[in-house]
Design a protein around this motif. Structure first.
Motif, PDB file in Angstrom:
ATOM      1  N   LYS A 124     -13.949  11.374  -4.191  1.00 53.38           N
ATOM      2  CA  LYS A 124     -14.960  12.317  -3.735  1.00 53.38           C
ATOM      3  C   LYS A 124     -14.367  13.148  -2.610  1.00 53.38           C
ATOM      4  CE  LYS A 124     -19.724  12.701  -2.048  1.00 53.38           C
ATOM      5  NZ  LYS A 124     -20.922  11.949  -1.616  1.00 53.38           N
ATOM      6  N   GLY A 125     -14.402  14.474  -2.777  1.00 58.83           N
ATOM      7  CA  GLY A 125     -13.710  15.324  -1.817  1.00 58.83           C
ATOM      8  C   GLY A 125     -12.224  15.098  -2.000  1.00 58.83           C
ATOM      9  N   ASN A 126     -11.622  14.446  -1.030  1.00 58.08           N
ATOM     10  CA  ASN A 126     -10.232  14.006  -1.203  1.00 58.08           C
ATOM     11  C   ASN A 126     -10.076  12.539  -0.811  1.00 58.08           C
ATOM     12  OD1 ASN A 126     -10.378  14.047   1.588  1.00 58.08           O
ATOM     13  ND2 ASN A 126      -9.100  15.860   1.828  1.00 58.08           N
ATOM     14  N   LYS A 127     -11.183  11.810  -0.870  1.00 61.46           N
ATOM     15  CA  LYS A 127     -11.203  10.427  -0.372  1.00 61.46           C
ATOM     16  C   LYS A 127     -11.304   9.404  -1.503  1.00 61.46           C
ATOM     17  CE  LYS A 127     -11.538  11.695   4.048  1.00 61.46           C
ATOM     18  NZ  LYS A 127     -11.785  13.135   3.936  1.00 61.46           N
ATOM     19  N   MET A 128     -10.670   8.244  -1.267  1.00 63.28           N
ATOM     20  CA  MET A 128     -10.721   7.132  -2.218  1.00 63.28           C
ATOM     21  C   MET A 128     -11.990   6.316  -1.965  1.00 63.28           C
ATOM     22  SD  MET A 128      -6.721   5.865  -2.148  1.00 63.28           S
ATOM     23  CE  MET A 128      -6.672   5.634  -0.366  1.00 63.28           C
ATOM     24  N   VAL A 129     -13.112   6.854  -2.380  1.00 65.10           N
ATOM     25  CA  VAL A 129     -14.395   6.267  -2.008  1.00 65.10           C
ATOM     26  C   VAL A 129     -14.696   4.964  -2.738  1.00 65.10           C
ATOM     27  CG1 VAL A 129     -15.434   8.450  -1.282  1.00 65.10           C
ATOM     28  CG2 VAL A 129     -15.560   7.763  -3.691  1.00 65.10           C
ATOM     29  N   ASP A 130     -13.930   4.650  -3.765  1.00 67.53           N
ATOM     30  CA  ASP A 130     -14.152   3.405  -4.513  1.00 67.53           C
ATOM     31  C   ASP A 130     -13.055   2.368  -4.268  1.00 67.53           C
ATOM     32  OD1 ASP A 130     -16.520   4.251  -5.776  1.00 67.53           O
ATOM     33  OD2 ASP A 130     -15.369   5.379  -7.252  1.00 67.53           O
ATOM     34  N   MET A 131     -12.187   2.622  -3.290  1.00 69.47           N
ATOM     35  CA  MET A 131     -11.061   1.714  -3.049  1.00 69.47           C
ATOM     36  C   MET A 131     -11.545   0.319  -2.692  1.00 69.47           C
ATOM     37  SD  MET A 131      -9.776   2.917   0.726  1.00 69.47           S
ATOM     38  CE  MET A 131     -10.892   2.801   2.157  1.00 69.47           C
ATOM     39  N   GLN A 132     -10.721  -0.666  -3.019  1.00 66.99           N
ATOM     40  CA  GLN A 132     -11.028  -2.050  -2.673  1.00 66.99           C
ATOM     41  C   GLN A 132     -10.705  -2.295  -1.204  1.00 66.99           C
ATOM     42  OE1 GLN A 132      -8.898  -4.567  -5.394  1.00 66.99           O
ATOM     43  NE2 GLN A 132     -10.156  -3.999  -7.151  1.00 66.99           N
ATOM     44  N   LEU A 133     -11.620  -2.955  -0.513  1.00 65.50           N
ATOM     45  CA  LEU A 133     -11.465  -3.184   0.931  1.00 65.50           C
ATOM     46  C   LEU A 133     -10.750  -4.512   1.152  1.00 65.50           C
ATOM     47  CD1 LEU A 133     -15.099  -2.077   1.795  1.00 65.50           C
ATOM     48  CD2 LEU A 133     -13.023  -0.682   1.890  1.00 65.50           C
ATOM     49  N   SER A 134      -9.441  -4.521   0.852  1.00 64.37           N
ATOM     50  CA  SER A 134      -8.706  -5.776   0.786  1.00 64.37           C
ATOM     51  C   SER A 134      -7.981  -6.150   2.068  1.00 64.37           C
ATOM     52  CB  SER A 134      -7.690  -5.712  -0.365  1.00 64.37           C
ATOM     53  OG  SER A 134      -6.847  -4.587  -0.208  1.00 64.37           O
ATOM     54  N   ASN A 135      -8.022  -5.286   3.084  1.00 63.88           N
ATOM     55  CA  ASN A 135      -7.425  -5.643   4.375  1.00 63.88           C
ATOM     56  C   ASN A 135      -8.065  -4.824   5.489  1.00 63.88           C
ATOM     57  OD1 ASN A 135      -5.998  -3.075   4.613  1.00 63.88           O
ATOM     58  ND2 ASN A 135      -4.574  -3.869   3.085  1.00 63.88           N
ATOM     59  N   LEU A 195     -12.228  11.198 -13.700  1.00 61.62           N
ATOM     60  CA  LEU A 195     -13.255  10.205 -14.028  1.00 61.62           C
ATOM     61  C   LEU A 195     -14.223   9.968 -12.866  1.00 61.62           C
ATOM     62  CD1 LEU A 195     -11.080   7.578 -15.947  1.00 61.62           C
ATOM     63  CD2 LEU A 195     -12.690   9.221 -16.926  1.00 61.62           C
ATOM     64  N   GLY A 196     -14.068  10.734 -11.785  1.00 59.13           N
ATOM     65  CA  GLY A 196     -15.017  10.658 -10.677  1.00 59.13           C
ATOM     66  C   GLY A 196     -14.729   9.581  -9.659  1.00 59.13           C
ATOM     67  N   LYS A 197     -13.492   9.093  -9.608  1.00 56.84           N
ATOM     68  CA  LYS A 197     -13.156   8.000  -8.695  1.00 56.84           C
ATOM     69  C   LYS A 197     -12.726   8.483  -7.311  1.00 56.84           C
ATOM     70  CE  LYS A 197     -14.114   4.837 -11.623  1.00 56.84           C
ATOM     71  NZ  LYS A 197     -15.294   3.954 -11.368  1.00 56.84           N
TER      72      LYS A 197
END
Length: 271
Positions: free
Chosen positions: A218-229, A214-216
């Protein structure tokens, strides 16, 4: 085909109470090593289910996991990790356990034996034909899960399953069954062990492969992750530095301004 609950068969090991700690750990480890091989045999089944999940989600559908006991808890765990990992809405992947949220920490008596409750639980989310429901049950015989999938089938809602016995009633009910036959448990009938590990591995595959499709990622990175800490913020900053020529401080500013790695990189690149 005769159905046998392999998950309930006697352990291959006798007199566990007489084993040393080293022997216990070594033997458990030996059994655990067999689980990925069992998962490998089911990869074609897993592929079929993931392909269907992706298609449903592209239509705006949601993914539901339903289960009881350990199976329900593992489904909730996978569902709860999707928003922080992939930045998706909390209600895109939903885990439901027999007995409700109380059952996450404490067993609810007879909850798994109620064959009609799962459909009631699913209807609370206004489930519809775009959604897909995956029933999880090590034995493949849990009434709560089977009843839920039967109701989904009757209402034209796509169903999948994950179980650890071949030819179970659950597999026969689901449109897209997955069977991970891991054999008897080290402690007879303790399906939180190999069966639970198998379910966790399969759910890792399902959610991760789906989100990548679903495109979540990019490359091998969690580019849409929540920046929760702070750890995740630092990871995000370094991701940005790996994509565009900026300093740590500049990347941190971009991340703070745009709120995600993807947006920070896209906006910098568009300049």
């Amino acid at each position: 085909m005769t159905f046998t609950k392999i998950t309930e068969q006697p352990s291959k090991y006798e007199h566990l109470e007489k084993m040393s700690v080293q022997e216990l750990l070594s033997n458990i480890n030996q059994e655990d090593k067999t689980v990925p091989l069992a998962v490998e045999k089911a990869l074609p089944q897993i592929e079929l289910l993931v392909t269907e999940i992706v298609a449903k989600m592209k239509l705006g559908g949601r993914l539901f996991y339903i289960g009881a006991g350990t199976s329900g808890r593992i489904g909730i765990l996978d569902a709860s990790e999707c928003p922080p990992t992939f930045g998706v809405p909390f209600d895109l992947v939903i885990g439901i356990i027999a007995g409700g949220d109380t059952a996450i920490r404490k067993a609810v008596e007879n909850a798994e034996d109620n064959a009609t409750q799962a459909w009631i639980d699913l209807k609370a989310f206004d489930i519809n034909e775009n959604d897909i429901v995956v029933g999880i049950a090590a034995s493949g015989t849990t009434p709560y899960v089977i009843g839920g999938l039967e109701a989904c089938n009757e209402n034209n809602i796509t169903t999948g399953s994950i179980s650890c016995n071949a030819g179970s009633p659950l597999s026969q009910t689901a449109k897209f069954p997955i069977e991970i036959v891991v054999g008897p448990e080290f402690v007879t009938g303790s399906s939180r062990m190999k069966a639970g590990t198998a379910q966790k591995l399969v759910l890792n595959m399902i959610s991760t492969a789906t989100m990548i499709q679903l495109g979540k990622v990019k490359g091998n990175k969690m580019v849409d992750m929540q920046l929760s800490n702070s750890k995740l913020v630092d990871r995000g900053v370094k991701m940005i530095m790996g994509e565009v020529p900026v300093s740590y401080e500049q990347a941190a500013d971009l991340l703070k301004k745009h709120g995600s790695v993807r947006k920070a990189v896209d906006n910098f690149t568009a300049q």
